[in-house]
Design an enzyme around this catalytic site. Structure first.
Site, PDB file in Angstrom:
ATOM      1  N   LYS A 117       0.851  -1.195   0.000  1.00  0.00           N
ATOM      2  CA  LYS A 117       0.000   0.000   0.000  1.00  0.00           C
ATOM      3  C   LYS A 117       0.886   1.243   0.000  1.00  0.00           C
ATOM      4  O   LYS A 117       1.521   1.567   0.997  1.00  0.00           O
ATOM      5  CB  LYS A 117      -0.898   0.060   1.239  1.00  0.00           C
ATOM      6  CG  LYS A 117      -1.947   1.168   1.085  1.00  0.00           C
ATOM      7  CD  LYS A 117      -2.474   1.686   2.405  1.00  0.00           C
ATOM      8  CE  LYS A 117      -1.815   2.958   2.857  1.00  0.00           C
ATOM      9  NZ  LYS A 117      -1.966   4.131   1.997  1.00  0.00           N
TER      10      LYS A 117
ATOM     11  N   GLU B 272       9.823   1.314  10.718  1.00  0.00           N
ATOM     12  CA  GLU B 272      10.763   2.437  10.532  1.00  0.00           C
ATOM     13  C   GLU B 272       9.971   3.696  10.776  1.00  0.00           C
ATOM     14  O   GLU B 272       9.154   4.086   9.945  1.00  0.00           O
ATOM     15  CB  GLU B 272      11.279   2.469   9.082  1.00  0.00           C
ATOM     16  CG  GLU B 272      12.080   1.278   8.656  1.00  0.00           C
ATOM     17  CD  GLU B 272      13.451   1.260   9.273  1.00  0.00           C
ATOM     18  OE1 GLU B 272      13.871   2.278   9.858  1.00  0.00           O
ATOM     19  OE2 GLU B 272      14.097   0.210   9.186  1.00  0.00           O
TER      20      GLU B 272
ATOM     21  N   CYS C 270      13.541  11.057   6.525  1.00  0.00           N
ATOM     22  CA  CYS C 270      13.335  10.545   7.884  1.00  0.00           C
ATOM     23  C   CYS C 270      14.531  10.801   8.782  1.00  0.00           C
ATOM     24  O   CYS C 270      14.374  10.990   9.973  1.00  0.00           O
ATOM     25  CB  CYS C 270      12.969   9.078   7.855  1.00  0.00           C
ATOM     26  SG  CYS C 270      13.951   8.145   6.707  1.00  0.00           S
TER      27      CYS C 270
ATOM     28  N   GLU D  54       9.164  16.160  15.724  1.00  0.00           N
ATOM     29  CA  GLU D  54       9.711  16.123  14.372  1.00  0.00           C
ATOM     30  C   GLU D  54       8.952  17.116  13.491  1.00  0.00           C
ATOM     31  O   GLU D  54       7.745  17.225  13.586  1.00  0.00           O
ATOM     32  CB  GLU D  54       9.476  14.698  13.870  1.00  0.00           C
ATOM     33  CG  GLU D  54       9.903  14.450  12.470  1.00  0.00           C
ATOM     34  CD  GLU D  54       9.555  13.025  12.036  1.00  0.00           C
ATOM     35  OE1 GLU D  54       8.502  12.498  12.444  1.00  0.00           O
ATOM     36  OE2 GLU D  54      10.343  12.456  11.287  1.00  0.00           O
TER      37      GLU D  54
HETATM   38  P1  TAP Z   1       1.897   8.021   8.346  1.00  0.00           P
HETATM   39  O1  TAP Z   1       0.718   8.872   8.508  1.00  0.00           O
HETATM   40  O2  TAP Z   1       2.325   7.135   9.437  1.00  0.00           O
HETATM   41  O3  TAP Z   1       1.652   7.173   7.003  1.00  0.00           O
HETATM   42  C1  TAP Z   1       2.504   6.166   6.540  1.00  0.00           C
HETATM   43  C2  TAP Z   1       1.689   5.109   5.821  1.00  0.00           C
HETATM   44  O4  TAP Z   1       0.821   4.488   6.746  1.00  0.00           O
HETATM   45  C3  TAP Z   1       0.804   5.671   4.713  1.00  0.00           C
HETATM   46  O5  TAP Z   1       0.740   4.753   3.651  1.00  0.00           O
HETATM   47  C4  TAP Z   1      -0.526   5.795   5.427  1.00  0.00           C
HETATM   48  O6  TAP Z   1      -1.651   5.800   4.592  1.00  0.00           O
HETATM   49  C5  TAP Z   1      -0.505   4.547   6.270  1.00  0.00           C
HETATM   50  N1  TAP Z   1      -1.450   4.578   7.383  1.00  0.00           N
HETATM   51  C6  TAP Z   1      -2.019   5.646   7.982  1.00  0.00           C
HETATM   52  N2  TAP Z   1      -2.870   5.252   8.957  1.00  0.00           N
HETATM   53  C7  TAP Z   1      -2.848   3.905   8.963  1.00  0.00           C
HETATM   54  C8  TAP Z   1      -3.508   2.912   9.742  1.00  0.00           C
HETATM   55  N3  TAP Z   1      -4.369   3.227  10.690  1.00  0.00           N
HETATM   56  N4  TAP Z   1      -3.241   1.612   9.499  1.00  0.00           N
HETATM   57  C9  TAP Z   1      -2.368   1.260   8.551  1.00  0.00           C
HETATM   58  N5  TAP Z   1      -1.725   2.155   7.758  1.00  0.00           N
HETATM   59  C10 TAP Z   1      -1.942   3.464   7.977  1.00  0.00           C
HETATM   60  O7  TAP Z   1       3.165   8.861   8.017  1.00  0.00           O
HETATM   61  P2  TAP Z   1       3.298   9.968   6.891  1.00  0.00           P
HETATM   62  O8  TAP Z   1       2.596  11.200   7.292  1.00  0.00           O
HETATM   63  O9  TAP Z   1       2.932   9.351   5.619  1.00  0.00           O
HETATM   64  O10 TAP Z   1       4.870  10.184   6.890  1.00  0.00           O
HETATM   65  C11 TAP Z   1       5.509  11.032   7.768  1.00  0.00           C
HETATM   66  C12 TAP Z   1       6.126  10.266   8.894  1.00  0.00           C
HETATM   67  O11 TAP Z   1       6.780   9.096   8.438  1.00  0.00           O
HETATM   68  C13 TAP Z   1       7.168  11.050   9.614  1.00  0.00           C
HETATM   69  O12 TAP Z   1       6.983  10.905  10.987  1.00  0.00           O
HETATM   70  C14 TAP Z   1       8.475  10.393   9.211  1.00  0.00           C
HETATM   71  O13 TAP Z   1       9.494  10.455  10.123  1.00  0.00           O
HETATM   72  C15 TAP Z   1       8.083   9.009   8.992  1.00  0.00           C
HETATM   73  N6  TAP Z   1       9.008   8.400   8.053  1.00  0.00           N
HETATM   74  C16 TAP Z   1       9.949   7.585   8.563  1.00  0.00           C
HETATM   75  C17 TAP Z   1      10.869   7.029   7.733  1.00  0.00           C
HETATM   76  C18 TAP Z   1      11.873   6.117   8.305  1.00  0.00           C
HETATM   77  S1  TAP Z   1      12.825   5.328   7.301  1.00  0.00           S
HETATM   78  N7  TAP Z   1      12.000   5.931   9.576  1.00  0.00           N
HETATM   79  C19 TAP Z   1      10.830   7.287   6.377  1.00  0.00           C
HETATM   80  C20 TAP Z   1       9.853   8.126   5.888  1.00  0.00           C
HETATM   81  C21 TAP Z   1       8.920   8.684   6.754  1.00  0.00           C
HETATM   82  P3  TAP Z   1      -2.287   7.135   3.943  1.00  0.00           P
HETATM   83  O14 TAP Z   1      -2.105   6.873   2.534  1.00  0.00           O
HETATM   84  O15 TAP Z   1      -3.718   7.145   4.307  1.00  0.00           O
HETATM   85  O16 TAP Z   1      -1.576   8.303   4.472  1.00  0.00           O
END
Ligand code: TAP
Length: 514
Positions: free
Chosen positions: A212, A287, A321, A418
């Protein structure tokens, strides 16, 4: 600017089959792009069970690029059924590990041959600067598939000297086996690369997968699916279901036939996934977020530290990240450092990410842009000073000035949360022990960095930092061969390196008596 096209019937002929599906043609960056827009299930592009779609937006123009499928739990179930069948009955488990590696290598070659198209799509969908998208978003994805392709036939067990049942003898050996159907849930900051980091290890280990992508950046995951078809992956090995995390992501976490979830995203969603996965006792790797400290001592190579700190924060518009979430500078060089950083930031060209001279593109999507503006306001309310930037650029597109903020007090929201954006927070420090303590005073532990010419100091700091990655006199030096992943509430389980394979394998001990 891209022109927006109608559905076109696309026929893809491979050695074993011919696939027919909808694509949308888009012209951008001097290229004719062909965008699949449906789910990819069982080796076919298909509409969802409910037939719903949602638009994906170009963050540089705020215009719709295309409408893509918006899935349901039933679509996840269909994808899992295909993945399970491919794992249990298909060709995938019958081909040799070496042939599996060859398929991954072929996929990497196809990605490389299509790198301009992939990077252009990434740029349109995520706002990544094109030159960076070619080198990092796509380039590192290619490297990742090559690296894990080479590991596919090097997954070995051990022979173990257990006690013999005398007078008989015993042979005990272990096999490292794939887990089965794996769910992969990835974020929007490096859409294709996050797919590659997980899918390459997952497939090299012999699993099948249901992926996904983030709702706001679905397009390169669909091109990836198309390339697996071209490479000749058996149907059902790779499946992509588009849609919301709360629907599709949730269905993946809950599905009893998925035995492992590989997740990259925020810490709060990571916790929900771990909780959800507990219901069916799935293995998980997470992650998550970070607030990575970067420490600059007065004895560092000053110019290098300034340059690298800029990269550590502003790389990929801060949507990185491991972005340095807090920069600690020894007080004797603090003011000079701020001045030098601001002078560099002033020169950053902000604009159309497809323009080859642009270094700073738009933030990924509107909700994220709004969050960053609010974050800067909070920092100011907490008493910090914006010394450069902090404002929106223009009125069209989610462009935010690279921002430099000083005087951030420990314990404030800005110091602990963050931002995930192009915001450099600089704080002063006096001694090594003090800065180490302050750098570790966070629940995150993803990455960290230190700049000094003194080897003793560098090693002491590297020993003391509570993070999965420590960079000394460099930053962002991520390599496919080095394990990558967080400590504390930044999660657990590694991407990249040989350790990543462990996340997608399980051990079977076989005992023979003779
Ligand atoms: P999230 O909101 O956590 O989204 C990540 C993924 O999870 C998306 O595909 C999201 O779907 C999905 N998701 C959301 N709610 C979910 C649920 N209840 N059950 C299962 N999946 C769900 O993060 P973001 O806003 O996309 O990204 C920003 C964050 O990611 C930051 O905190 C960043 O640090 C972290 N990040 C970490 C890394 C590493 S390597 N540690 C790398 C990149 C990003 P949707 O399509 O609906 O949003």
């Amino acid at each position: 600017a891209p022109t927006y096209g109608d559905f076109v019937k696309t026929v893809l002929k491979t050695k074993s089959s011919a696939a027919e599906y909808k694509t949308v043609k888009v012209r951008a960056n001097g290229l004719e792009l062909s965008l699949p827009v449906q789910h990819f299930i069982g080796g076919r592009f298909v509409d969802g069970s409910e037939g719903k779609t949602r638009p994906t937006i170009n963050p540089a123009t705020e215009e719709v690029i295309v409408d893509v499928a918006d899935g349901s739990a039933a679509d996840v179930d269909g994808a899992v059924t295909s993945a399970k069948d491919a794992f249990e009955n298909g060709e995938w488990r019958k081909i040799s590990a070496r042939d599996r590696g060859k398929l991954l290598m072929k996929l990497a070659d196809l990605m490389e041959q299509n790198k301009e198209e992939l990077a252009t799509i990434e740029s349109l969908d995520s706002g990544a600067v094109y030159t960076l998208a070619v080198k990092t978003h796509v380039g590192m994805s290619v490297d990742t598939f090559r690296y894990f392709a080479g590991l596919a036939d090097k997954i070995e067990g051990r022979t173990i000297p257990i006690n013999d049942s005398r007078p008989s003898k015993n042979l005990c050996f272990t096999r490292r086996e794939p887990i089965g159907v794996v769910g992969l849930i990835v974020p929007w900051n490096y859409p294709l690369m996050m797919v590659a980091w997980k899918a390459a290890a997952c497939l090299a280990a012999g699993n099948t997968l249901v992926l996904k992508p983030a709702e706001v950046t679905p397009l390169t995951a669909l091109k990836f699916a198309e390339l697996t078809l071209k490479a000749g992956f058996p149907p059902g090995v790779v499946n992509v279901v588009l849609g919301a995390g709360s629907v599709v992501g949730n269905a993946i976490t809950d599905h009893p036939s998925i035995r492992k979830v590989g997740f990259t995203g925020s810490t709060p969603v990571g916790k929900m996934i771990m909780g959800g996965a507990a219901k069916t006792l799935k293995k998980v790797s997470l992650e998550l977020g970070g607030k990575s400290p970067l420490i600059v001592f007065a004895d560092a190579d000053f110019d290098r530290a300034v340059r690298q700190a800029g990269q550590a924060v502003f790389f990929n518009k801060g949507e990185n990240c491991i972005a340095a979430g807090r920069v600690f500078v020894e007080s004797s060089v603090h003011d000079k450092f701020v001045e030098a950083v601001v002078s560099d930031v002033r020169k950053m060209k902000i604009g159309d990410p497809l323009d080859r001279t642009t270094v700073h593109g738009p933030q990924n999507h509107k909700a994220h842009f709004d969050k960053l503006v609010a974050y800067i306001e909070t920092a100011v309310k907490e008493g910090a000073t914006v010394v450069y930037g902090g404002k929106r650029v223009g009125t069209r597109g989610f462009f935010l000035e690279p921002t430099v903020i000083t005087g951030v007090e420990d314990g404030t929201v800005a110091a602990t949360e963050e931002s995930f954006g192009p915001i450099m927070l600089i704080s002063k420090f006096e001694t090594l022990d003090e800065v180490l303590k302050r750098a570790n005073a966070t629940e995150y532990g993803l990455a960290s960095g230190v700049f000094t010419k003194d080897l003793n100091k560098a090693l002491k700091v590297a020993d003391g930092l509570q993070a999965g990655t420590v960079y000394v006199n460099t930053y962002n030096k991520t390599d496919v061969a080095a394990p990558f992943g967080g400590w504390k509430q930044s999660g657990f389980g590694k991407d990249l390196g040989q350790e990543a394979l462990d996340e997608y394998l399980r051990t079977k001990a076989v005992t023979v008596e003779y």
